[in-house]
Design an enzyme around this catalytic site. Structure first.
Site, PDB file in Angstrom:
ATOM      1  CG  HIS A   1      -2.088  -0.944   1.003  1.00 23.42           C
ATOM      2  ND1 HIS A   1      -2.785  -1.529   2.014  1.00 23.42           N
ATOM      3  CD2 HIS A   1      -2.652  -1.380  -0.146  1.00 23.42           C
ATOM      4  CE1 HIS A   1      -3.737  -2.284   1.510  1.00 23.42           C
ATOM      5  NE2 HIS A   1      -3.685  -2.213   0.203  1.00 23.42           N
TER       6      HIS A   1
ATOM      7  CD  GLU B   1     -18.733   5.602 -16.537  1.00 26.87           C
ATOM      8  OE1 GLU B   1     -17.632   5.775 -16.010  1.00 26.87           O
ATOM      9  OE2 GLU B   1     -19.767   6.142 -16.126  1.00 26.87           O
TER      10      GLU B   1
ATOM     11  CG  ASP C   1     -16.037   2.891 -13.946  1.00 28.90           C
ATOM     12  OD1 ASP C   1     -15.667   2.025 -13.143  1.00 28.90           O
ATOM     13  OD2 ASP C   1     -16.540   3.978 -13.591  1.00 28.90           O
TER      14      ASP C   1
ATOM     15  CB  CYS D   1     -13.823  12.600 -18.815  1.00 27.17           C
ATOM     16  SG  CYS D   1     -15.082  11.347 -18.605  1.00 27.17           S
TER      17      CYS D   1
HETATM   18  C1  PEP Z   1     -14.150   6.830 -15.613  1.00 29.43           C
HETATM   19  O1  PEP Z   1     -14.750   5.814 -15.232  1.00 29.43           O
HETATM   20  O2  PEP Z   1     -13.195   6.801 -16.412  1.00 29.43           O
HETATM   21  C2  PEP Z   1     -14.555   8.155 -15.105  1.00 29.43           C
HETATM   22  C3  PEP Z   1     -14.061   9.263 -15.639  1.00 29.43           C
HETATM   23  O3  PEP Z   1     -15.418   8.198 -14.062  1.00 29.43           O
HETATM   24  P1  PEP Z   1     -14.984   7.882 -12.556  1.00 29.43           P
HETATM   25  O4  PEP Z   1     -13.485   7.801 -12.524  1.00 29.43           O
HETATM   26  O5  PEP Z   1     -15.548   8.978 -11.736  1.00 29.43           O
HETATM   27  O6  PEP Z   1     -15.643   6.554 -12.309  1.00 29.43           O
HETATM   28 MG    MG Z   2     -16.580   5.957 -14.096  1.00 32.73          MG
END
Ligand code: PEP
Ligand code: MG
Length: 535
Positions: A157, A394, A418, A465
Protein backbone atom coordinates in the site's frame (compact mmCIF):
# COMPACT_ATOMS: atom_id res chain seq x y z
CA UNK A 1 -0.55 -7.84 44.28
CA UNK A 2 2.69 -7.04 42.51
CA UNK A 3 1.61 -3.58 41.48
CA UNK A 4 1.05 -4.57 37.87
CA UNK A 5 -1.18 -2.55 35.61
CA UNK A 6 -4.85 -2.50 36.53
CA UNK A 7 -6.78 -4.22 33.75
CA UNK A 8 -9.66 -1.78 33.92
CA UNK A 9 -7.41 1.22 33.39
CA UNK A 10 -5.41 -0.50 30.69
CA UNK A 11 -8.57 -1.47 28.83
CA UNK A 12 -9.76 2.09 28.97
CA UNK A 13 -6.38 3.38 27.81
CA UNK A 14 -6.44 1.00 24.87
CA UNK A 15 -9.97 2.01 23.91
CA UNK A 16 -9.04 5.67 24.01
CA UNK A 17 -5.94 5.11 21.93
CA UNK A 18 -7.90 3.08 19.39
CA UNK A 19 -10.53 5.78 19.17
CA UNK A 20 -7.88 8.46 18.66
CA UNK A 21 -6.32 6.54 15.77
CA UNK A 22 -9.72 5.77 14.27
CA UNK A 23 -10.61 9.42 14.34
CA UNK A 24 -7.29 10.36 12.70
CA UNK A 25 -7.93 7.81 9.99
CA UNK A 26 -11.44 9.15 9.46
CA UNK A 27 -9.86 12.55 8.88
CA UNK A 28 -7.57 11.03 6.26
CA UNK A 29 -10.57 9.34 4.63
CA UNK A 30 -12.51 12.60 4.40
CA UNK A 31 -9.54 14.27 2.83
CA UNK A 32 -9.02 11.44 0.34
CA UNK A 33 -12.69 11.50 -0.62
CA UNK A 34 -12.61 15.22 -1.24
CA UNK A 35 -9.71 14.71 -3.60
CA UNK A 36 -11.42 11.65 -5.09
CA UNK A 37 -8.31 9.68 -4.32
CA UNK A 38 -9.89 6.23 -4.50
CA UNK A 39 -6.74 4.35 -3.73
CA UNK A 40 -5.90 6.35 -0.65
CA UNK A 41 -9.48 6.02 0.49
CA UNK A 42 -9.50 2.24 -0.03
CA UNK A 43 -6.21 1.76 1.80
CA UNK A 44 -7.21 3.73 4.88
CA UNK A 45 -10.73 2.30 4.89
CA UNK A 46 -9.02 -1.08 5.16
CA UNK A 47 -6.97 0.25 8.10
CA UNK A 48 -10.15 1.37 9.80
CA UNK A 49 -11.66 -2.06 9.28
CA UNK A 50 -8.57 -3.69 10.78
CA UNK A 51 -8.97 -1.53 13.88
CA UNK A 52 -12.45 -2.94 14.33
CA UNK A 53 -11.44 -6.53 13.70
CA UNK A 54 -12.86 -8.52 16.63
CA UNK A 55 -10.12 -11.15 16.47
CA UNK A 56 -7.47 -8.50 16.95
CA UNK A 57 -9.34 -6.57 19.63
CA UNK A 58 -10.30 -9.69 21.57
CA UNK A 59 -6.71 -10.90 21.60
CA UNK A 60 -5.48 -7.58 22.98
CA UNK A 61 -8.25 -7.36 25.57
CA UNK A 62 -7.73 -10.91 26.77
CA UNK A 63 -4.09 -10.31 27.31
CA UNK A 64 -4.90 -7.15 29.27
CA UNK A 65 -7.32 -9.17 31.39
CA UNK A 66 -4.40 -11.48 32.16
CA UNK A 67 -2.48 -8.56 33.62
CA UNK A 68 -0.45 -7.22 30.75
CA UNK A 69 0.01 -3.55 29.98
CA UNK A 70 -2.04 -2.16 27.07
CA UNK A 71 1.13 -1.42 25.10
CA UNK A 72 2.38 -5.01 25.28
CA UNK A 73 -1.04 -6.47 24.76
CA UNK A 74 -1.60 -4.44 21.58
CA UNK A 75 1.88 -5.03 20.25
CA UNK A 76 1.64 -8.80 20.75
CA UNK A 77 -1.86 -9.06 19.30
CA UNK A 78 -0.65 -7.39 16.10
CA UNK A 79 2.51 -9.50 16.11
CA UNK A 80 0.42 -12.68 16.18
CA UNK A 81 -1.72 -11.52 13.26
CA UNK A 82 1.43 -10.74 11.28
CA UNK A 83 2.77 -14.23 11.98
CA UNK A 84 -0.45 -15.78 10.71
CA UNK A 85 -0.30 -13.75 7.49
CA UNK A 86 3.36 -14.56 6.92
CA UNK A 87 2.78 -18.28 7.42
CA UNK A 88 0.27 -18.36 4.58
CA UNK A 89 3.21 -18.09 2.21
CA UNK A 90 1.41 -15.65 -0.10
CA UNK A 91 3.44 -12.60 -1.10
CA UNK A 92 0.40 -10.33 -1.45
CA UNK A 93 -0.90 -11.23 1.98
CA UNK A 94 2.56 -10.88 3.48
CA UNK A 95 2.60 -7.28 2.26
CA UNK A 96 -0.48 -6.61 4.38
CA UNK A 97 1.67 -7.06 7.51
CA UNK A 98 3.02 -3.62 6.70
CA UNK A 99 -0.47 -2.24 7.25
CA UNK A 100 -0.75 -4.08 10.56
CA UNK A 101 2.61 -2.70 11.66
CA UNK A 102 1.37 0.76 10.78
CA UNK A 103 -1.54 0.30 13.16
CA UNK A 104 0.75 -1.25 15.74
CA UNK A 105 2.89 1.90 15.77
CA UNK A 106 0.02 4.34 15.60
CA UNK A 107 -1.85 2.85 18.54
CA UNK A 108 1.38 2.54 20.53
CA UNK A 109 2.13 6.21 19.92
CA UNK A 110 -1.38 7.11 21.02
CA UNK A 111 -0.98 4.99 24.18
CA UNK A 112 2.33 6.61 24.99
CA UNK A 113 1.11 10.09 24.12
CA UNK A 114 3.80 10.50 21.50
CA UNK A 115 3.46 12.31 18.21
CA UNK A 116 4.93 11.22 14.90
CA UNK A 117 8.02 13.38 14.67
CA UNK A 118 10.82 13.57 12.19
CA UNK A 119 12.06 16.89 10.95
CA UNK A 120 13.13 16.71 7.34
CA UNK A 121 15.44 19.13 5.58
CA UNK A 122 14.06 20.47 2.29
CA UNK A 123 14.47 18.12 -0.66
CA UNK A 124 15.19 15.10 1.52
CA UNK A 125 15.22 11.54 0.26
CA UNK A 126 14.13 9.29 3.11
CA UNK A 127 15.73 5.88 3.59
CA UNK A 128 14.22 3.39 6.01
CA UNK A 129 13.95 -0.32 6.60
CA UNK A 130 10.26 -0.13 5.78
CA UNK A 131 7.78 2.73 5.81
CA UNK A 132 4.07 2.43 6.44
CA UNK A 133 1.14 4.17 4.74
CA UNK A 134 0.76 6.68 7.54
CA UNK A 135 4.52 7.40 7.53
CA UNK A 136 4.19 8.13 3.86
CA UNK A 137 1.41 10.67 4.35
CA UNK A 138 3.48 12.48 6.98
CA UNK A 139 6.67 12.45 4.92
CA UNK A 140 4.88 13.67 1.84
CA UNK A 141 3.34 16.50 3.85
CA UNK A 142 6.80 17.45 5.12
CA UNK A 143 8.11 17.76 1.58
CA UNK A 144 10.15 14.58 1.13
CA UNK A 145 11.11 14.25 -2.55
CA UNK A 146 11.83 10.53 -2.61
CA UNK A 147 11.58 7.35 -0.56
CA UNK A 148 13.77 4.25 -0.40
CA UNK A 149 13.12 1.12 1.59
CA UNK A 150 15.33 -1.80 2.44
CA UNK A 151 12.26 -4.06 2.52
CA UNK A 152 8.76 -3.77 1.12
CA UNK A 153 7.01 -4.80 -2.06
CA UNK A 154 6.05 -2.99 -5.24
CA UNK A 155 2.39 -3.72 -4.62
CA UNK A 156 2.42 -2.72 -0.95
CA UNK A 157 0.00 0.00 0.00
CA UNK A 158 2.81 2.39 0.74
CA UNK A 159 4.18 1.97 -2.81
CA UNK A 160 0.72 2.52 -4.28
CA UNK A 161 0.23 5.67 -2.22
CA UNK A 162 3.64 6.98 -3.30
CA UNK A 163 2.75 6.44 -6.96
CA UNK A 164 -0.53 8.26 -6.43
CA UNK A 165 1.34 11.25 -5.06
CA UNK A 166 3.97 11.22 -7.77
CA UNK A 167 6.62 10.58 -5.11
CA UNK A 168 9.52 8.46 -6.44
CA UNK A 169 9.77 5.36 -4.28
CA UNK A 170 12.15 2.39 -4.41
CA UNK A 171 11.46 -0.78 -2.45
CA UNK A 172 13.39 -3.94 -1.53
CA UNK A 173 16.83 -2.35 -1.85
CA UNK A 174 18.36 -4.62 0.80
CA UNK A 175 19.57 -4.02 4.31
CA UNK A 176 22.71 -2.06 3.34
CA UNK A 177 20.40 0.84 2.65
CA UNK A 178 19.99 1.69 6.32
CA UNK A 179 23.79 2.02 6.68
CA UNK A 180 23.88 5.03 4.34
CA UNK A 181 24.92 7.92 6.59
CA UNK A 182 22.45 10.73 7.12
CA UNK A 183 23.08 13.79 4.98
CA UNK A 184 24.88 11.90 2.21
CA UNK A 185 24.08 13.15 -1.28
CA UNK A 186 22.43 10.46 -3.39
CA UNK A 187 20.63 10.29 -6.72
CA UNK A 188 17.31 8.48 -6.79
CA UNK A 189 16.46 7.37 -10.30
CA UNK A 190 12.97 5.94 -10.01
CA UNK A 191 12.57 5.41 -13.78
CA UNK A 192 15.42 2.93 -13.71
CA UNK A 193 14.80 1.71 -10.16
CA UNK A 194 18.28 2.76 -9.02
CA UNK A 195 19.68 4.54 -6.02
CA UNK A 196 23.12 5.98 -6.78
CA UNK A 197 24.95 6.10 -3.46
CA UNK A 198 28.19 7.78 -4.53
CA UNK A 199 27.39 10.18 -7.35
CA UNK A 200 30.38 12.38 -8.21
CA UNK A 201 29.98 16.12 -8.56
CA UNK A 202 29.62 15.87 -12.35
CA UNK A 203 26.70 13.49 -11.95
CA UNK A 204 25.03 15.69 -9.37
CA UNK A 205 25.44 18.67 -11.66
CA UNK A 206 23.89 16.67 -14.51
CA UNK A 207 20.86 15.78 -12.38
CA UNK A 208 20.51 19.42 -11.26
CA UNK A 209 20.56 20.54 -14.89
CA UNK A 210 17.91 18.09 -15.97
CA UNK A 211 15.71 19.21 -13.06
CA UNK A 212 16.19 22.79 -14.10
CA UNK A 213 15.31 22.01 -17.70
CA UNK A 214 12.18 20.21 -16.61
CA UNK A 215 11.17 23.18 -14.52
CA UNK A 216 11.78 25.62 -17.38
CA UNK A 217 9.77 23.45 -19.69
CA UNK A 218 6.94 23.39 -17.21
CA UNK A 219 7.00 27.19 -17.02
CA UNK A 220 6.86 27.39 -20.82
CA UNK A 221 3.92 25.01 -20.88
CA UNK A 222 2.12 27.13 -18.32
CA UNK A 223 2.69 30.26 -20.42
CA UNK A 224 1.20 28.61 -23.49
CA UNK A 225 -1.58 26.87 -21.57
CA UNK A 226 -4.10 29.69 -21.90
CA UNK A 227 -4.05 29.40 -25.71
CA UNK A 228 -6.12 26.82 -27.59
CA UNK A 229 -4.33 23.67 -28.74
CA UNK A 230 -4.17 22.74 -32.42
CA UNK A 231 -2.21 19.96 -34.07
CA UNK A 232 0.48 20.86 -36.64
CA UNK A 233 -2.06 20.27 -39.41
CA UNK A 234 -4.62 22.51 -37.75
CA UNK A 235 -6.99 20.18 -35.95
CA UNK A 236 -8.41 21.78 -32.80
CA UNK A 237 -8.34 19.65 -29.66
CA UNK A 238 -10.10 20.95 -26.60
CA UNK A 239 -8.16 20.31 -23.39
CA UNK A 240 -10.55 20.56 -20.46
CA UNK A 241 -10.20 19.55 -16.82
CA UNK A 242 -11.77 17.06 -14.42
CA UNK A 243 -12.85 18.74 -11.20
CA UNK A 244 -14.87 17.93 -8.11
CA UNK A 245 -15.60 21.39 -6.71
CA UNK A 246 -15.66 25.09 -7.55
CA UNK A 247 -12.24 25.54 -5.90
CA UNK A 248 -10.78 22.95 -8.23
CA UNK A 249 -12.52 24.65 -11.13
CA UNK A 250 -10.78 27.92 -10.25
CA UNK A 251 -7.46 26.08 -10.31
CA UNK A 252 -8.32 24.50 -13.65
CA UNK A 253 -9.24 27.86 -15.13
CA UNK A 254 -5.95 29.37 -13.93
CA UNK A 255 -4.10 26.42 -15.46
CA UNK A 256 -5.60 27.17 -18.87
CA UNK A 257 -8.34 24.54 -19.11
CA UNK A 258 -10.65 25.12 -22.09
CA UNK A 259 -13.58 24.11 -19.91
CA UNK A 260 -14.63 21.52 -17.37
CA UNK A 261 -14.85 18.16 -19.11
CA UNK A 262 -16.16 16.36 -16.06
CA UNK A 263 -17.60 17.72 -12.82
CA UNK A 264 -18.02 14.76 -10.49
CA UNK A 265 -21.07 15.88 -8.50
CA UNK A 266 -20.69 13.11 -5.92
CA UNK A 267 -18.64 15.53 -3.80
CA UNK A 268 -21.85 17.31 -2.85
CA UNK A 269 -23.57 14.16 -1.71
CA UNK A 270 -21.01 12.17 0.28
CA UNK A 271 -19.95 12.57 3.91
CA UNK A 272 -23.14 14.16 5.15
CA UNK A 273 -26.31 13.05 6.85
CA UNK A 274 -28.93 14.67 4.65
CA UNK A 275 -29.17 15.19 0.92
CA UNK A 276 -28.27 18.65 -0.40
CA UNK A 277 -31.52 20.34 -1.44
CA UNK A 278 -32.23 21.82 -4.85
CA UNK A 279 -31.12 25.29 -3.81
CA UNK A 280 -27.80 24.13 -2.38
CA UNK A 281 -27.11 22.08 -5.48
CA UNK A 282 -27.95 24.93 -7.80
CA UNK A 283 -25.55 27.22 -5.96
CA UNK A 284 -22.76 24.65 -6.06
CA UNK A 285 -23.14 24.08 -9.82
CA UNK A 286 -23.44 27.82 -10.45
CA UNK A 287 -20.18 28.38 -8.53
CA UNK A 288 -18.40 26.00 -10.90
CA UNK A 289 -19.83 27.79 -13.94
CA UNK A 290 -18.79 31.14 -12.47
CA UNK A 291 -15.25 29.87 -11.84
CA UNK A 292 -14.83 29.01 -15.52
CA UNK A 293 -15.33 32.43 -17.11
CA UNK A 294 -17.12 31.97 -20.42
CA UNK A 295 -16.13 28.32 -20.84
CA UNK A 296 -18.40 25.28 -20.97
CA UNK A 297 -18.87 23.00 -17.99
CA UNK A 298 -19.88 19.37 -18.28
CA UNK A 299 -21.72 18.28 -15.17
CA UNK A 300 -22.16 14.59 -14.56
CA UNK A 301 -25.23 13.45 -12.67
CA UNK A 302 -24.56 11.73 -9.39
CA UNK A 303 -22.52 8.54 -9.66
CA UNK A 304 -22.98 6.80 -6.31
CA UNK A 305 -24.34 3.43 -5.31
CA UNK A 306 -22.34 0.27 -5.35
CA UNK A 307 -19.54 0.73 -2.86
CA UNK A 308 -20.26 4.46 -2.36
CA UNK A 309 -23.17 4.43 0.05
CA UNK A 310 -24.88 7.56 1.28
CA UNK A 311 -26.18 7.62 4.87
CA UNK A 312 -29.49 9.11 3.79
CA UNK A 313 -29.95 6.89 0.76
CA UNK A 314 -30.15 3.34 1.98
CA UNK A 315 -29.78 0.97 -0.92
CA UNK A 316 -29.71 -2.79 -0.55
CA UNK A 317 -26.36 -4.35 0.30
CA UNK A 318 -24.98 -5.87 -2.86
CA UNK A 319 -22.85 -8.93 -3.52
CA UNK A 320 -21.11 -7.22 -6.45
CA UNK A 321 -21.36 -3.47 -5.89
CA UNK A 322 -19.53 -2.42 -9.05
CA UNK A 323 -22.01 -4.46 -11.05
CA UNK A 324 -24.98 -3.19 -9.09
CA UNK A 325 -27.24 -0.17 -8.72
CA UNK A 326 -24.79 2.60 -9.53
CA UNK A 327 -24.55 5.61 -11.82
CA UNK A 328 -27.62 6.28 -13.92
CA UNK A 329 -29.21 3.08 -12.61
CA UNK A 330 -30.08 5.15 -9.56
CA UNK A 331 -32.84 6.66 -11.70
CA UNK A 332 -34.51 3.30 -11.44
CA UNK A 333 -34.12 3.04 -7.65
CA UNK A 334 -34.58 6.67 -6.58
CA UNK A 335 -36.01 8.72 -9.47
CA UNK A 336 -36.87 11.72 -7.25
CA UNK A 337 -33.21 12.21 -6.36
CA UNK A 338 -32.21 12.48 -9.99
CA UNK A 339 -35.15 14.76 -10.81
CA UNK A 340 -34.06 17.09 -8.04
CA UNK A 341 -30.53 17.22 -9.39
CA UNK A 342 -31.73 17.85 -12.95
CA UNK A 343 -33.98 20.66 -11.72
CA UNK A 344 -31.01 22.27 -9.96
CA UNK A 345 -28.89 21.92 -13.09
CA UNK A 346 -31.52 23.45 -15.34
CA UNK A 347 -31.55 26.60 -13.24
CA UNK A 348 -27.91 27.60 -13.63
CA UNK A 349 -27.12 30.47 -15.91
CA UNK A 350 -26.24 30.80 -18.63
CA UNK A 351 -27.70 27.38 -19.25
CA UNK A 352 -26.00 27.18 -22.66
CA UNK A 353 -22.67 26.84 -20.86
CA UNK A 354 -23.88 23.79 -18.94
CA UNK A 355 -23.83 20.34 -20.48
CA UNK A 356 -25.26 17.34 -18.68
CA UNK A 357 -23.47 13.99 -18.70
CA UNK A 358 -24.96 10.63 -17.69
CA UNK A 359 -22.69 8.03 -16.02
CA UNK A 360 -22.75 4.24 -16.51
CA UNK A 361 -25.25 4.19 -19.36
CA UNK A 362 -25.51 0.70 -20.85
CA UNK A 363 -28.50 0.97 -23.19
CA UNK A 364 -30.34 3.53 -25.24
CA UNK A 365 -33.51 3.48 -23.13
CA UNK A 366 -31.66 4.97 -20.19
CA UNK A 367 -30.70 7.97 -22.29
CA UNK A 368 -34.15 8.34 -23.82
CA UNK A 369 -35.78 8.17 -20.41
CA UNK A 370 -33.60 10.92 -18.93
CA UNK A 371 -34.00 13.02 -22.07
CA UNK A 372 -37.75 12.86 -21.63
CA UNK A 373 -37.47 13.75 -17.96
CA UNK A 374 -35.33 16.75 -18.86
CA UNK A 375 -37.85 17.87 -21.48
CA UNK A 376 -40.65 17.63 -18.91
CA UNK A 377 -38.68 19.59 -16.33
CA UNK A 378 -37.76 22.20 -18.94
CA UNK A 379 -41.45 22.65 -19.72
CA UNK A 380 -42.26 23.00 -16.01
CA UNK A 381 -39.53 25.58 -15.54
CA UNK A 382 -40.37 27.45 -18.74
CA UNK A 383 -37.04 26.68 -20.39
CA UNK A 384 -37.15 26.75 -24.18
CA UNK A 385 -34.08 24.76 -25.08
CA UNK A 386 -32.77 21.59 -23.48
CA UNK A 387 -29.07 21.85 -22.61
CA UNK A 388 -26.70 19.53 -24.42
CA UNK A 389 -26.93 16.01 -23.08
CA UNK A 390 -24.02 13.57 -23.25
CA UNK A 391 -23.48 9.94 -22.38
CA UNK A 392 -20.47 8.43 -20.68
CA UNK A 393 -18.97 5.49 -22.47
CA UNK A 394 -17.61 3.44 -19.60
CA UNK A 395 -19.32 0.11 -20.08
CA UNK A 396 -18.34 -2.02 -23.11
CA UNK A 397 -22.04 -2.28 -24.06
CA UNK A 398 -22.19 1.50 -24.47
CA UNK A 399 -19.08 1.57 -26.67
CA UNK A 400 -20.53 -1.15 -28.86
CA UNK A 401 -23.83 0.75 -29.13
CA UNK A 402 -22.18 4.14 -29.64
CA UNK A 403 -23.87 4.70 -32.96
CA UNK A 404 -27.35 4.19 -31.52
CA UNK A 405 -26.54 6.36 -28.50
CA UNK A 406 -25.05 9.11 -30.65
CA UNK A 407 -28.29 9.46 -32.55
CA UNK A 408 -29.90 10.87 -29.40
CA UNK A 409 -26.94 12.18 -27.43
CA UNK A 410 -25.23 15.48 -28.21
CA UNK A 411 -21.81 14.11 -27.34
CA UNK A 412 -20.06 11.06 -25.89
CA UNK A 413 -17.40 11.09 -23.19
CA UNK A 414 -15.29 8.00 -22.67
CA UNK A 415 -14.57 7.05 -19.06
CA UNK A 416 -11.49 4.92 -19.52
CA UNK A 417 -11.23 4.06 -15.81
CA UNK A 418 -14.43 2.08 -15.70
CA UNK A 419 -14.18 1.05 -19.34
CA UNK A 420 -10.85 -0.66 -18.49
CA UNK A 421 -12.32 -2.26 -15.41
CA UNK A 422 -15.32 -3.68 -17.22
CA UNK A 423 -13.50 -4.64 -20.42
CA UNK A 424 -10.56 -6.34 -18.77
CA UNK A 425 -12.57 -7.70 -15.80
CA UNK A 426 -9.99 -6.23 -13.43
CA UNK A 427 -10.87 -4.14 -10.39
CA UNK A 428 -9.58 -0.62 -11.12
CA UNK A 429 -8.31 -0.30 -7.54
CA UNK A 430 -6.81 -3.78 -7.23
CA UNK A 431 -3.27 -3.41 -5.92
CA UNK A 432 -1.97 -6.61 -7.48
CA UNK A 433 -3.44 -5.85 -10.92
CA UNK A 434 -2.62 -2.14 -11.04
CA UNK A 435 0.05 -2.55 -13.71
CA UNK A 436 -2.29 -4.51 -15.97
CA UNK A 437 -5.37 -2.30 -15.81
CA UNK A 438 -4.01 -0.32 -18.74
CA UNK A 439 -6.42 1.57 -20.96
CA UNK A 440 -3.97 1.34 -23.87
CA UNK A 441 -4.93 -2.33 -24.16
CA UNK A 442 -5.81 -2.97 -27.82
CA UNK A 443 -9.28 -4.19 -26.81
CA UNK A 444 -9.98 -0.76 -25.31
CA UNK A 445 -8.53 0.99 -28.34
CA UNK A 446 -10.98 -0.96 -30.47
CA UNK A 447 -13.86 0.18 -28.27
CA UNK A 448 -12.63 3.77 -28.45
CA UNK A 449 -12.33 3.55 -32.25
CA UNK A 450 -15.82 2.11 -32.47
CA UNK A 451 -17.19 4.86 -30.22
CA UNK A 452 -15.65 7.56 -32.43
CA UNK A 453 -16.89 5.92 -35.62
CA UNK A 454 -20.43 5.61 -34.21
CA UNK A 455 -20.45 9.23 -33.08
CA UNK A 456 -19.12 10.45 -36.42
CA UNK A 457 -22.07 8.89 -38.24
CA UNK A 458 -24.29 11.38 -36.44
CA UNK A 459 -21.85 14.27 -36.45
CA UNK A 460 -21.28 14.12 -32.69
CA UNK A 461 -18.01 14.80 -30.91
CA UNK A 462 -16.23 12.42 -28.55
CA UNK A 463 -14.19 13.31 -25.48
CA UNK A 464 -12.16 11.25 -23.02
CA UNK A 465 -12.50 12.05 -19.32
CA UNK A 466 -10.87 8.95 -17.81
CA UNK A 467 -7.26 8.93 -16.63
CA UNK A 468 -5.99 7.92 -20.08
CA UNK A 469 -6.62 11.50 -21.24
CA UNK A 470 -3.92 12.68 -18.82
CA UNK A 471 -1.31 10.24 -20.16
CA UNK A 472 0.81 12.09 -22.76
CA UNK A 473 1.81 8.78 -24.35
CA UNK A 474 -1.86 8.24 -25.23
CA UNK A 475 -2.54 11.72 -26.67
CA UNK A 476 -1.57 10.87 -30.29
CA UNK A 477 -3.55 7.64 -30.16
CA UNK A 478 -6.71 9.32 -28.91
CA UNK A 479 -6.39 12.16 -31.43
CA UNK A 480 -5.76 9.57 -34.14
CA UNK A 481 -8.82 7.52 -33.25
CA UNK A 482 -11.01 10.62 -33.54
CA UNK A 483 -11.27 12.06 -30.02
CA UNK A 484 -11.53 15.86 -30.06
CA UNK A 485 -11.73 16.70 -26.36
CA UNK A 486 -9.44 15.55 -23.57
CA UNK A 487 -10.45 16.19 -19.99
CA UNK A 488 -7.37 15.93 -17.82
CA UNK A 489 -6.26 16.51 -14.25
CA UNK A 490 -5.92 20.30 -13.81
CA UNK A 491 -2.12 20.48 -13.34
CA UNK A 492 -1.61 18.65 -16.65
CA UNK A 493 -3.52 20.97 -18.97
CA UNK A 494 -0.35 22.74 -20.16
CA UNK A 495 1.56 19.52 -20.72
CA UNK A 496 -1.20 17.88 -22.78
CA UNK A 497 -1.73 21.04 -24.84
CA UNK A 498 1.99 21.11 -25.63
CA UNK A 499 1.81 17.47 -26.68
CA UNK A 500 -1.14 18.17 -29.01
CA UNK A 501 0.76 21.00 -30.68
CA UNK A 502 3.58 18.62 -31.64
CA UNK A 503 1.30 16.15 -33.43
CA UNK A 504 0.26 15.70 -37.02
CA UNK A 505 -3.36 14.57 -36.82
CA UNK A 506 -3.35 12.84 -40.20
CA UNK A 507 -0.30 10.83 -39.22
CA UNK A 508 -1.85 10.02 -35.83
CA UNK A 509 -4.89 8.69 -37.63
CA UNK A 510 -2.85 6.49 -39.93
CA UNK A 511 -0.61 5.06 -37.21
CA UNK A 512 -3.14 4.67 -34.44
CA UNK A 513 -5.45 2.40 -36.42
CA UNK A 514 -2.57 -0.07 -36.81
CA UNK A 515 -2.29 -0.26 -33.02
CA UNK A 516 -5.67 -1.98 -32.87
CA UNK A 517 -3.99 -5.08 -34.29
CA UNK A 518 -1.33 -5.36 -31.61
CA UNK A 519 -1.66 -8.03 -28.96
CA UNK A 520 -1.13 -6.28 -25.62
CA UNK A 521 -1.08 -2.96 -23.83
CA UNK A 522 2.68 -3.15 -23.49
CA UNK A 523 3.04 -3.68 -27.24
CA UNK A 524 0.89 -0.58 -27.76
CA UNK A 525 3.00 1.43 -25.31
CA UNK A 526 6.16 0.29 -27.02
CA UNK A 527 4.82 1.32 -30.45
CA UNK A 528 3.71 4.70 -29.07
CA UNK A 529 7.23 5.37 -27.78
CA UNK A 530 8.56 4.54 -31.25
CA UNK A 531 6.09 6.67 -33.24
CA UNK A 532 5.70 9.60 -30.87
CA UNK A 533 8.62 9.76 -28.44
CA UNK A 534 7.98 11.70 -25.24
CA UNK A 535 10.35 14.61 -25.26
C1 PEP B 1 -14.15 6.83 -15.61
O1 PEP B 1 -14.75 5.81 -15.23
O2 PEP B 1 -13.19 6.80 -16.41
C2 PEP B 1 -14.56 8.16 -15.10
C3 PEP B 1 -14.06 9.26 -15.64
O3 PEP B 1 -15.42 8.20 -14.06
P1 PEP B 1 -14.98 7.88 -12.56
O4 PEP B 1 -13.49 7.80 -12.52
O5 PEP B 1 -15.55 8.98 -11.74
O6 PEP B 1 -15.64 6.55 -12.31
MG1 MG C 1 -16.58 5.96 -14.10
Amino acid sequence: DGGGPLPQEQLQALDQALEKVRSDIRGTLDHARQRKDNQEEAIFAAHLALLEDPALLDAARQSIAQGRAATHAWSDAIGEQCEILLQLGNALLAERTNDLRDLQQRVLRALLGEAWHYQLPAGAIVAAHELTPSDLLQLSEQGAVGLCMAAGGATSHVAILARGKGLPCLVALGSELVDVPQGQQVVLNADQGRLELTPDSARIEQVRQSHLLRQQRREQQQQQAQLPARTLDGQAIEVAANVASSQEAQGAHANGADGVGLLRTEFLFVDRHTAPDEQEQRQAYQAVLDAMGDKAVIIRTIDVGGDKQLDYLPLPVEANPVLGLRGIRLAQARPELLDQQLRALLQVSPLQRCRILLPMVSELDELLHIRERIDCLCAELGIGQRPELGVMIEVPAAALLAEQLAEYADFLSIGTNDLSQYTLAMDRDHAGLAARVDALHPALLRLIAQTCAGAARHGRWVGVCGALASDPLATPVLVGLGVSELSVSPPQVGEIKERVRQLDAAECQRLSHDLLNLSSASAVRHACHQHWPLS
